[in-house]
Motif scaffolding. Structure first.
Motif, PDB file in Angstrom:
ATOM      1  N   ALA A  67      -0.181   5.206  13.056  1.00 52.44           N
ATOM      2  CA  ALA A  67      -1.535   5.686  12.743  1.00 52.44           C
ATOM      3  C   ALA A  67      -2.286   4.652  11.907  1.00 52.44           C
ATOM      4  O   ALA A  67      -3.478   4.401  12.132  1.00 52.44           O
ATOM      5  CB  ALA A  67      -1.464   7.027  12.014  1.00 52.44           C
ATOM      6  N   THR A  68      -1.587   4.040  10.948  1.00 45.79           N
ATOM      7  CA  THR A  68      -2.221   3.001  10.121  1.00 45.79           C
ATOM      8  C   THR A  68      -2.711   1.857  11.005  1.00 45.79           C
ATOM      9  O   THR A  68      -3.840   1.372  10.850  1.00 45.79           O
ATOM     10  CB  THR A  68      -1.216   2.473   9.083  1.00 45.79           C
ATOM     11  OG1 THR A  68      -0.791   3.553   8.254  1.00 45.79           O
ATOM     12  CG2 THR A  68      -1.835   1.376   8.217  1.00 45.79           C
TER      13      THR A  68
ATOM     14  N   ILE B 110      -3.362   1.930  14.176  1.00 45.08           N
ATOM     15  CA  ILE B 110      -4.436   2.394  15.066  1.00 45.08           C
ATOM     16  C   ILE B 110      -5.770   2.382  14.320  1.00 45.08           C
ATOM     17  O   ILE B 110      -6.779   1.891  14.830  1.00 45.08           O
ATOM     18  CB  ILE B 110      -4.104   3.802  15.625  1.00 45.08           C
ATOM     19  CG1 ILE B 110      -2.959   3.707  16.642  1.00 45.08           C
ATOM     20  CG2 ILE B 110      -5.341   4.440  16.254  1.00 45.08           C
ATOM     21  CD1 ILE B 110      -2.389   5.060  17.074  1.00 45.08           C
ATOM     22  N   VAL B 111      -5.781   2.899  13.106  1.00 43.78           N
ATOM     23  CA  VAL B 111      -7.020   2.896  12.322  1.00 43.78           C
ATOM     24  C   VAL B 111      -7.473   1.462  12.078  1.00 43.78           C
ATOM     25  O   VAL B 111      -8.651   1.117  12.259  1.00 43.78           O
ATOM     26  CB  VAL B 111      -6.817   3.629  10.977  1.00 43.78           C
ATOM     27  CG1 VAL B 111      -8.063   3.475  10.107  1.00 43.78           C
ATOM     28  CG2 VAL B 111      -6.509   5.098  11.205  1.00 43.78           C
TER      29      VAL B 111
ATOM     30  N   MET C 215       0.823  -1.210   0.000  1.00 45.16           N
ATOM     31  CA  MET C 215       0.000   0.000   0.000  1.00 45.16           C
ATOM     32  C   MET C 215       0.860   1.265   0.000  1.00 45.16           C
ATOM     33  O   MET C 215       0.617   2.193  -0.779  1.00 45.16           O
ATOM     34  CB  MET C 215      -0.900  -0.056   1.235  1.00 45.16           C
ATOM     35  CG  MET C 215      -1.929   1.016   1.353  1.00 45.16           C
ATOM     36  SD  MET C 215      -3.038   0.650   2.760  1.00 45.16           S
ATOM     37  CE  MET C 215      -2.002   1.133   4.157  1.00 45.16           C
ATOM     38  N   TYR C 216       1.860   1.301   0.873  1.00 44.92           N
ATOM     39  CA  TYR C 216       2.730   2.486   0.944  1.00 44.92           C
ATOM     40  C   TYR C 216       3.564   2.626  -0.331  1.00 44.92           C
ATOM     41  O   TYR C 216       3.784   3.735  -0.827  1.00 44.92           O
ATOM     42  CB  TYR C 216       3.689   2.387   2.141  1.00 44.92           C
ATOM     43  CG  TYR C 216       3.069   2.433   3.525  1.00 44.92           C
ATOM     44  CD1 TYR C 216       1.818   2.992   3.769  1.00 44.92           C
ATOM     45  CD2 TYR C 216       3.778   1.920   4.625  1.00 44.92           C
ATOM     46  CE1 TYR C 216       1.288   3.028   5.058  1.00 44.92           C
ATOM     47  CE2 TYR C 216       3.260   1.955   5.912  1.00 44.92           C
ATOM     48  CZ  TYR C 216       2.014   2.508   6.124  1.00 44.92           C
ATOM     49  OH  TYR C 216       1.510   2.540   7.405  1.00 44.92           O
TER      50      TYR C 216
ATOM     51  N   GLN D   6      -8.781  -0.174  15.267  1.00 48.67           N
ATOM     52  CA  GLN D   6     -10.079   0.391  15.637  1.00 48.67           C
ATOM     53  C   GLN D   6     -11.185  -0.185  14.763  1.00 48.67           C
ATOM     54  O   GLN D   6     -12.248  -0.567  15.254  1.00 48.67           O
ATOM     55  CB  GLN D   6     -10.031   1.913  15.497  1.00 48.67           C
ATOM     56  CG  GLN D   6     -11.315   2.593  15.954  1.00 48.67           C
ATOM     57  CD  GLN D   6     -11.249   4.105  15.849  1.00 48.67           C
ATOM     58  OE1 GLN D   6     -10.398   4.658  15.163  1.00 48.67           O
ATOM     59  NE2 GLN D   6     -12.152   4.782  16.535  1.00 48.67           N
TER      60      GLN D   6
ATOM     61  N   ARG E 108      -7.356   6.018   1.023  1.00 48.41           N
ATOM     62  CA  ARG E 108      -6.425   7.132   1.154  1.00 48.41           C
ATOM     63  C   ARG E 108      -5.246   6.986   0.191  1.00 48.41           C
ATOM     64  O   ARG E 108      -4.846   7.950  -0.458  1.00 48.41           O
ATOM     65  CB  ARG E 108      -5.889   7.203   2.582  1.00 48.41           C
ATOM     66  CG  ARG E 108      -4.732   8.183   2.683  1.00 48.41           C
ATOM     67  CD  ARG E 108      -4.080   8.195   4.044  1.00 48.41           C
ATOM     68  NE  ARG E 108      -2.924   9.077   4.012  1.00 48.41           N
ATOM     69  CZ  ARG E 108      -1.993   9.116   4.941  1.00 48.41           C
ATOM     70  NH1 ARG E 108      -2.101   8.337   6.000  1.00 48.41           N
ATOM     71  NH2 ARG E 108      -0.962   9.931   4.833  1.00 48.41           N
ATOM     72  N   TRP E 109      -4.670   5.786   0.121  1.00 49.38           N
ATOM     73  CA  TRP E 109      -3.390   5.614  -0.577  1.00 49.38           C
ATOM     74  C   TRP E 109      -3.528   5.469  -2.078  1.00 49.38           C
ATOM     75  O   TRP E 109      -2.560   5.688  -2.813  1.00 49.38           O
ATOM     76  CB  TRP E 109      -2.617   4.429   0.020  1.00 49.38           C
ATOM     77  CG  TRP E 109      -2.103   4.745   1.387  1.00 49.38           C
ATOM     78  CD1 TRP E 109      -2.603   4.310   2.572  1.00 49.38           C
ATOM     79  CD2 TRP E 109      -1.016   5.615   1.700  1.00 49.38           C
ATOM     80  NE1 TRP E 109      -1.890   4.849   3.610  1.00 49.38           N
ATOM     81  CE2 TRP E 109      -0.913   5.648   3.102  1.00 49.38           C
ATOM     82  CE3 TRP E 109      -0.119   6.366   0.944  1.00 49.38           C
ATOM     83  CZ2 TRP E 109       0.059   6.410   3.762  1.00 49.38           C
ATOM     84  CZ3 TRP E 109       0.848   7.119   1.593  1.00 49.38           C
ATOM     85  CH2 TRP E 109       0.924   7.135   2.979  1.00 49.38           C
TER      86      TRP E 109
ATOM     87  N   LEU F 249      -8.279   1.684   4.084  1.00 49.82           N
ATOM     88  CA  LEU F 249      -6.948   2.301   4.137  1.00 49.82           C
ATOM     89  C   LEU F 249      -6.493   2.689   2.728  1.00 49.82           C
ATOM     90  O   LEU F 249      -5.882   3.743   2.525  1.00 49.82           O
ATOM     91  CB  LEU F 249      -5.943   1.343   4.781  1.00 49.82           C
ATOM     92  CG  LEU F 249      -6.188   1.003   6.264  1.00 49.82           C
ATOM     93  CD1 LEU F 249      -5.234  -0.100   6.723  1.00 49.82           C
ATOM     94  CD2 LEU F 249      -6.023   2.240   7.152  1.00 49.82           C
TER      95      LEU F 249
END
Lengths: 330, 330
Positions: free
Chosen positions: A97-98, A100-101, A53-54, A104, A122-123, A119
């Protein structure tokens, strides 16, 4: 053209970047390995999915190949100040942060496939990224346990063994001890994630990037139904050797190949996948001598440059793989 | 001397720093408010406990009064990039680590009191910090809801109301709308955390710092058994007014005092606590005229400077409170 790619982490991600460049109009579905997922600090971390993804989304730490660019480590420092580890796994603030999202959303009841899609919103990786399964599979590695009492009976004298999480073997121990076995714990009970079998059935070609054949591609193939779906798809299945000149291009694939009794050669990896699964195989030009051996095993083989030195070189590899797929099809 | 202090956030924490300076050899137990705890990003955040812990442990952002010194905000920025909020609650990277450790421990089955003790093992606040309860109490504030249909029947014409989490009222809305009621949801079913009642029973003096009398001290007193234990302890109970010259020293205590029908004056807050609970009350010198009114309500009262401008000034306030406690005892 619909392409399905089975991807691990860095190798898979870099190959995909080349593939997107080589086939910009292709509809690419990536089935990502989740066997090296790990819970750290109560958070669900998916290293391979995130690396893909990154990398495709432009957020990767380029030199390192994993983790985020422009990363800071305040959270990790603080966790260490609390005495909370492990310290050997490098999670940066942005990366946190990734996780954590993700954690959650999973806590709220979403399956990993839905979380991954969120996710990726966003990417915008430009591919459809699916985890191989929404179920929990955890790759464990069996190693010697010098702290345990020696085995008795038939195994007398053999050091006792213990299974450790793949990340502990790979990151903490840096694969520095022999791996006796690689076990995808939970695989038998797992189901492919929604869309995985459908993508394979609809594919025009399936590619195995130069990812680790045991702990990346091998783990994806261990999800019940995936190997069969690929074999039954009736489309060319082409792989690229992660071994060049008897050594892994990167990483430590040789360590886990030994655990499954496979030599660290381009030809041995092709035979490991087998002609029942693999139709075509690319080896590096330095391994041109292996072409005959691979073809003798019933797998069409070509020798081309396989070093992913930059996106252009990687795109040429992807083009060669697609070319070989068309040869196989014809 | 064993001192028990009921503390909210900034006001309580700063008072405690003065108290430690004024009574360095005292055995101080802090019963911390957890009514404004909130789950954010799947993590359990305990703003008041952390403010006390960071302030006494030397990690507080001094100017701000809450959060960590030398803080960065990479995680929050990334969460926002994922579209994950709320954005109005300012969690820094260092602070995140605390919430990650806490959430992981709670997920592993530890009660909040054990988690707080573990976190304090790092911070060494020099007091025993106990959450008021290990159970979940959440302070909600009843406000007008302009988006809802108007009430019918007897309430016709009155705007509909809704309850919001205290943090939403306090931080997001900045207490800018009228609070009709403050409700410690879950309080009736809650039990004091281990050690709370024991500390009160063993105390030589109980202090109410200039914390918010409704949402901080009031919420602690709403935990069944706490108010009774204090009243029954048979030791001096002395408070310091958070209202100076008819306005809160800091924060917006006046907003929630209105919700419980209490005027924003030093005397009204003393009467709100009541002589059944409170033995002594300190008002600021500007409120010297209120001393008579407080004493008429059966509460011994002195007027002394009550601005916590620095640790020395705060220590003098603490000394005055302890002096008043001895007067009461004698």
């Amino acid at each position: 053209m619909r392409i399905v790619v089975l991807a691990g982490g860095i190798g898979g991600a870099r190959f995909l970047r080349g593939l997107k460049s080589a086939a910009p109009d292709a509809d690419i579905t990536v089935i990502g390995n989740t066997g090296d997922d790990i819970h750290l600090f109560g958070l669900k971390v998916c290293p391979d999915l995130d690396t893909v993804m990154y990398t495709l989304g432009g957020g990767i730490h380029e030199d390192q190949g994993w983790g985020r660019a422009d990363e800071s480590f305040a959270v990790k420092e603080e966790l260490a100040a609390y005495g909370v580890g492990p310290e050997w796994f490098g999670l940066g603030d942005r990366d946190f942060a990734t996780h954590i999202v993700r954690t959650q959303m999973i806590g709220a009841g979403y399956p990993l496939s839905a979380v991954t899609e969120a996710l990726c919103a966003r990417w915008q990786p430009g591919v459809r990224l699916l985890p191989m399964t929404d179920d929990r599979i955890e790759t464990h590695v069996l190693i010697d346990d010098p702290d345990a009492p020696a085995a008795e009976g038939a195994d007398e004298g053999r050091p006792a063994r213990k299974a450790v999480h793949f990340q502990e073997y790979w990151v903490r121990l840096r694969a520095s001890v022999p791996a006796h076995a690689v076990i995808p714990v939970g695989a038998e009970q797992a189901k492919p994630a929604p869309g995985v079998l459908e993508a394979i059935a609809a594919a025009d070609v399936v590619l195995f990037p130069p990812s680790n054949p045991v702990v990346s591609v091998g783990t994806i193939l261990a999800v019940p139904g995936v190997r069969e779906a690929i074999a039954d798809a009736g489309v060319p299945v082409v792989g690229l050797s992660p071994i060049v000149g008897d050594a892994p291009v990167r990483g430590m694939a040789d360590k886990v190949l030994a655990a499954v009794g496979v030599e660290s050669t381009a030809a041995a990896v092709a035979r490991h996948y087998g002609s029942g699964l693999l139709d075509g195989w690319l080896v590096d030009t330095v391994d041109a001598a292996a072409v005959g051996e691979v073809e003798a095993a019933g797998i069409r083989c070509r020798a081309v440059p396989l070093m992913m030195t930059d996106v252009e070189a990687t795109a040429r590899m992807a083009t060669e793989a697609l070319k070989l797929a068309e040869e196989v099809r014809a």
